[in-house]
Scaffold this active site. Structure first.
Site, PDB file in Angstrom:
ATOM      1  N   GLU A   1      -0.392  -9.357  -0.406  1.00  0.00           N
ATOM      2  CA  GLU A   1      -1.796  -9.705  -0.091  1.00  0.00           C
ATOM      3  C   GLU A   1      -2.634  -9.770  -1.368  1.00  0.00           C
ATOM      4  OE1 GLU A   1      -1.904  -6.510   2.934  1.00  0.00           O
ATOM      5  OE2 GLU A   1      -2.853  -8.014   4.206  1.00  0.00           O
TER       6      GLU A   1
ATOM      7  N   ALA B   1       0.873  -1.173   0.000  1.00  0.00           N
ATOM      8  CA  ALA B   1       0.000   0.000   0.000  1.00  0.00           C
ATOM      9  C   ALA B   1       0.911   1.223   0.000  1.00  0.00           C
ATOM     10  CB  ALA B   1      -0.899  -0.025   1.228  1.00  0.00           C
TER      11      ALA B   1
ATOM     12  N   GLU C   1       4.877  -5.162   7.175  1.00  0.00           N
ATOM     13  CA  GLU C   1       4.066  -4.158   7.872  1.00  0.00           C
ATOM     14  C   GLU C   1       4.517  -3.885   9.302  1.00  0.00           C
ATOM     15  OE1 GLU C   1       2.859  -6.526   5.927  1.00  0.00           O
ATOM     16  OE2 GLU C   1       1.210  -5.772   4.719  1.00  0.00           O
TER      17      GLU C   1
ATOM     18  N   GLY D   1       0.756  -5.003   1.100  1.00  0.00           N
ATOM     19  CA  GLY D   1      -0.496  -5.107   0.351  1.00  0.00           C
ATOM     20  C   GLY D   1      -0.297  -5.733  -1.019  1.00  0.00           C
TER      21      GLY D   1
HETATM   22  N1  DAK Z   1       4.594   3.213  -0.805  1.00  0.00           N
HETATM   23  C1  DAK Z   1       4.956   4.386  -1.371  1.00  0.00           C
HETATM   24  N2  DAK Z   1       6.063   4.548  -2.100  1.00  0.00           N
HETATM   25  C2  DAK Z   1       6.875   3.485  -2.237  1.00  0.00           C
HETATM   26  C3  DAK Z   1       6.551   2.235  -1.670  1.00  0.00           C
HETATM   27  C4  DAK Z   1       5.345   2.117  -0.931  1.00  0.00           C
HETATM   28  N3  DAK Z   1       4.929   0.962  -0.391  1.00  0.00           N
HETATM   29  N4  DAK Z   1       7.560   1.367  -1.971  1.00  0.00           N
HETATM   30  C5  DAK Z   1       8.439   2.079  -2.706  1.00  0.00           C
HETATM   31  N5  DAK Z   1       8.029   3.333  -2.872  1.00  0.00           N
HETATM   32  C6  DAK Z   1       8.706   4.416  -3.590  1.00  0.00           C
HETATM   33  C7  DAK Z   1       9.920   4.899  -2.806  1.00  0.00           C
HETATM   34  O1  DAK Z   1       9.513   5.820  -1.810  1.00  0.00           O
HETATM   35  C8  DAK Z   1      10.722   5.548  -3.926  1.00  0.00           C
HETATM   36  O2  DAK Z   1      10.157   6.810  -4.208  1.00  0.00           O
HETATM   37  P1  DAK Z   1      11.117   8.105  -4.475  1.00  0.00           P
HETATM   38  O3  DAK Z   1      11.955   8.217  -3.258  1.00  0.00           O
HETATM   39  O4  DAK Z   1      11.902   7.703  -5.704  1.00  0.00           O
HETATM   40  O5  DAK Z   1      10.132   9.207  -4.718  1.00  0.00           O
HETATM   41  C9  DAK Z   1      10.442   4.645  -5.124  1.00  0.00           C
HETATM   42  O6  DAK Z   1       9.241   3.933  -4.808  1.00  0.00           O
HETATM   43  C10 DAK Z   1      11.547   3.626  -5.354  1.00  0.00           C
HETATM   44  O7  DAK Z   1      11.783   2.958  -4.140  1.00  0.00           O
HETATM   45  P2  DAK Z   1      13.227   2.841  -3.460  1.00  0.00           P
HETATM   46  O8  DAK Z   1      14.080   3.970  -3.859  1.00  0.00           O
HETATM   47  O9  DAK Z   1      13.001   2.606  -2.005  1.00  0.00           O
HETATM   48  O10 DAK Z   1      13.776   1.539  -4.183  1.00  0.00           O
HETATM   49  P3  DAK Z   1      14.788   0.465  -3.594  1.00  0.00           P
HETATM   50  O11 DAK Z   1      15.124  -0.434  -4.729  1.00  0.00           O
HETATM   51  O12 DAK Z   1      15.924   1.120  -2.857  1.00  0.00           O
HETATM   52  O13 DAK Z   1      13.957  -0.362  -2.507  1.00  0.00           O
HETATM   53  C11 DAK Z   1      12.014  -1.563  -1.699  1.00  0.00           C
HETATM   54  C12 DAK Z   1      12.868  -1.123  -2.930  1.00  0.00           C
HETATM   55  C13 DAK Z   1      10.790  -2.245  -2.212  1.00  0.00           C
HETATM   56  C14 DAK Z   1      12.840  -2.513  -0.845  1.00  0.00           C
HETATM   57  C15 DAK Z   1      11.690  -0.291  -0.853  1.00  0.00           C
HETATM   58  O14 DAK Z   1      11.132   0.673  -1.748  1.00  0.00           O
HETATM   59  C16 DAK Z   1      10.693  -0.572   0.248  1.00  0.00           C
HETATM   60  O15 DAK Z   1      11.056  -1.096   1.300  1.00  0.00           O
HETATM   61  N6  DAK Z   1       9.420  -0.173   0.013  1.00  0.00           N
HETATM   62  C17 DAK Z   1       8.397  -0.284   1.026  1.00  0.00           C
HETATM   63  C18 DAK Z   1       7.924  -1.692   1.120  1.00  0.00           C
HETATM   64  C19 DAK Z   1       6.857  -1.841   2.215  1.00  0.00           C
HETATM   65  O16 DAK Z   1       7.126  -1.550   3.380  1.00  0.00           O
HETATM   66  N7  DAK Z   1       5.686  -2.293   1.824  1.00  0.00           N
HETATM   67  C20 DAK Z   1       4.570  -2.428   2.731  1.00  0.00           C
HETATM   68  C21 DAK Z   1       3.815  -1.144   2.746  1.00  0.00           C
HETATM   69  S1  DAK Z   1       2.576  -1.171   4.023  1.00  0.00           S
HETATM   70  C22 DAK Z   1      -4.792  -1.267   5.201  1.00  0.00           C
HETATM   71  C23 DAK Z   1      -4.613  -2.528   4.743  1.00  0.00           C
HETATM   72  C24 DAK Z   1      -3.398  -2.875   4.208  1.00  0.00           C
HETATM   73  C25 DAK Z   1      -2.366  -1.975   4.202  1.00  0.00           C
HETATM   74  C26 DAK Z   1      -2.577  -0.732   4.676  1.00  0.00           C
HETATM   75  C27 DAK Z   1      -3.802  -0.345   5.187  1.00  0.00           C
HETATM   76  N8  DAK Z   1      -6.080  -0.879   5.763  1.00  0.00           N
HETATM   77  C28 DAK Z   1      -6.954  -2.002   6.143  1.00  0.00           C
HETATM   78  C29 DAK Z   1      -6.391   0.430   6.023  1.00  0.00           C
HETATM   79  C30 DAK Z   1      -1.100  -2.378   3.660  1.00  0.00           C
HETATM   80  C31 DAK Z   1       0.041  -1.808   4.094  1.00  0.00           C
HETATM   81  C32 DAK Z   1       1.290  -1.977   3.364  1.00  0.00           C
HETATM   82  O17 DAK Z   1       1.366  -2.591   2.311  1.00  0.00           O
END
Ligand code: DAK
Length: 260
Positions: free
Chosen positions: A114, A66, A134, A111
């Site tokens: 998921e 997400a 998460e 997400g």
């Molecule tokens: N959200 C927003 N932007 C993201 C992102 C994400 N999940 N993942 C990557 N990006 C963006 C980065 O911020 C970066 O943007 P800029 O800085 O260039 O503007 C761009 O994509 C490229 O990413 P990186 O520069 O970080 O690239 P790397 O190769 O260095 O790293 C990575 C890739 C995938 C390891 C890293 O980007 C990363 O750790 N990303 C986050 C992964 C993550 O934590 N995913 C889980 C998100 S939380 C809900 C239900 C479900 C959810 C929420 C609410 N409700 C019931 C309300 C779900 C929550 C989630 O999924």
């Protein structure tokens, strides 16, 4: 007008839904989810489409989760709308009357994983990384991850994956039973297309009923699941597909199904 982030296209019987927001690694924000839901509706009502591949554009990610930036200051009412949108869109995949394959070529996190879990099968290229990170953000999987993952790989493996927030490569995810096959990157889409084409030669009503019976039945007590199977089974009798499938066998020819 908002940007287009999700597209639906069809080649023969194979529908493809592509999430295309590479600058954020295809992260799911409300616009992406609304467009994904719209594309799923298109696939459902496209009579020529017999199965869908869900994939991510940009060569780096399926979906990296997400959208964290859009969630940071989410007021509770909007948070609820986002949750309902995500949950109902994933449910739409499970309820689609056609198989949906997740083709993962890169990150499938949070997400994004998921989303893949709501699909019928998952195929991944070797460079893919899957995980539920998460807890690193102080939240838990909220699009069904605690439930679907535990049902797919068992509670203890799900605990390990969710409690640590670790990322796993495709081979490890396959060993967990999360990914059905690891396919070289250059062949991944053809492999998925081949799978849909193969399934597309079966009776579409039968495939739809088998999907329904698995999705609606397997979380119930066995006798309730068997009752669902019985109804699904019976609903196919009297269809022209059932008659065609059995007649073709007896006449030693390939069946030509119409989905009726
Ligand atoms: N959200 C927003 N932007 C993201 C992102 C994400 N999940 N993942 C990557 N990006 C963006 C980065 O911020 C970066 O943007 P800029 O800085 O260039 O503007 C761009 O994509 C490229 O990413 P990186 O520069 O970080 O690239 P790397 O190769 O260095 O790293 C990575 C890739 C995938 C390891 C890293 O980007 C990363 O750790 N990303 C986050 C992964 C993550 O934590 N995913 C889980 C998100 S939380 C809900 C239900 C479900 C959810 C929420 C609410 N409700 C019931 C309300 C779900 C929550 C989630 O999924």
């Amino acid at each position: 007008m908002s940007e287009t982030y999700v597209t639906y296209s069809r080649d023969g019987v194979v529908g493809t839904i592509t999430i295309d927001r590479p600058r954020a690694l295809n992260a799911l924000n409300p616009e992406v989810l609304v467009q994904l839901s719209q594309c799923l509706k298109e696939a459902e009502f496209d009579r020529e489409c017999l199965g869908v591949i869900l994939t991510g554009a940009g060569g780096k990610a399926f979906v990296a989760g997400a959208d964290i930036a859009s969630m940071l200051d989410l007021p509770p009412a909007e948070g609820l709308r986002f949750a309902e949108l995500g949950l109902s869109t994933l449910q739409q995949i499970e309820d689609l009357s056609k198989p949906v394959i997740a083709a993962i070529n890169g990150f499938a996190l949070g997400g994004g994983m998921e989303l893949a879990l709501a699909c019928d099968m998952i195929y991944a290229s070797p460079k893919s990384k899957l995980g539920q990170p998460e807890v690193k953000l102080g939240i838990i999987p909220g699009f069904g991850g605690t439930q679907r993952l535990a049902r797919l790989v068992g509670k203890n493996r799900a605990r390990e994956i969710i409690f640590t927030g670790d990322m796993y490569d495709a081979q490890t995810a396959a060993a967990f039973g999360l990914v059905q096959a690891v396919v070289p990157e250059a062949e991944l889409m053809d492999y998925c297309r081949g799978m849909i084409n193969k399934i597309g030669r079966m009776g579409p009503l039968a495939v739809a009923q088998a999907k329904r019976a698995i999705n609606k039945g397997t979380d119930l007590a066995l006798d309730s699941g068997l009752a669902i199977e019985k109804l699904a089974f019976m609903s196919l009798f009297g269809t022209s597909d059932q008659r065609e499938g059995m007649t073709a066998f007896l006449e030693k020819r390939n069946a030509v199904f119409k989905g009726e």
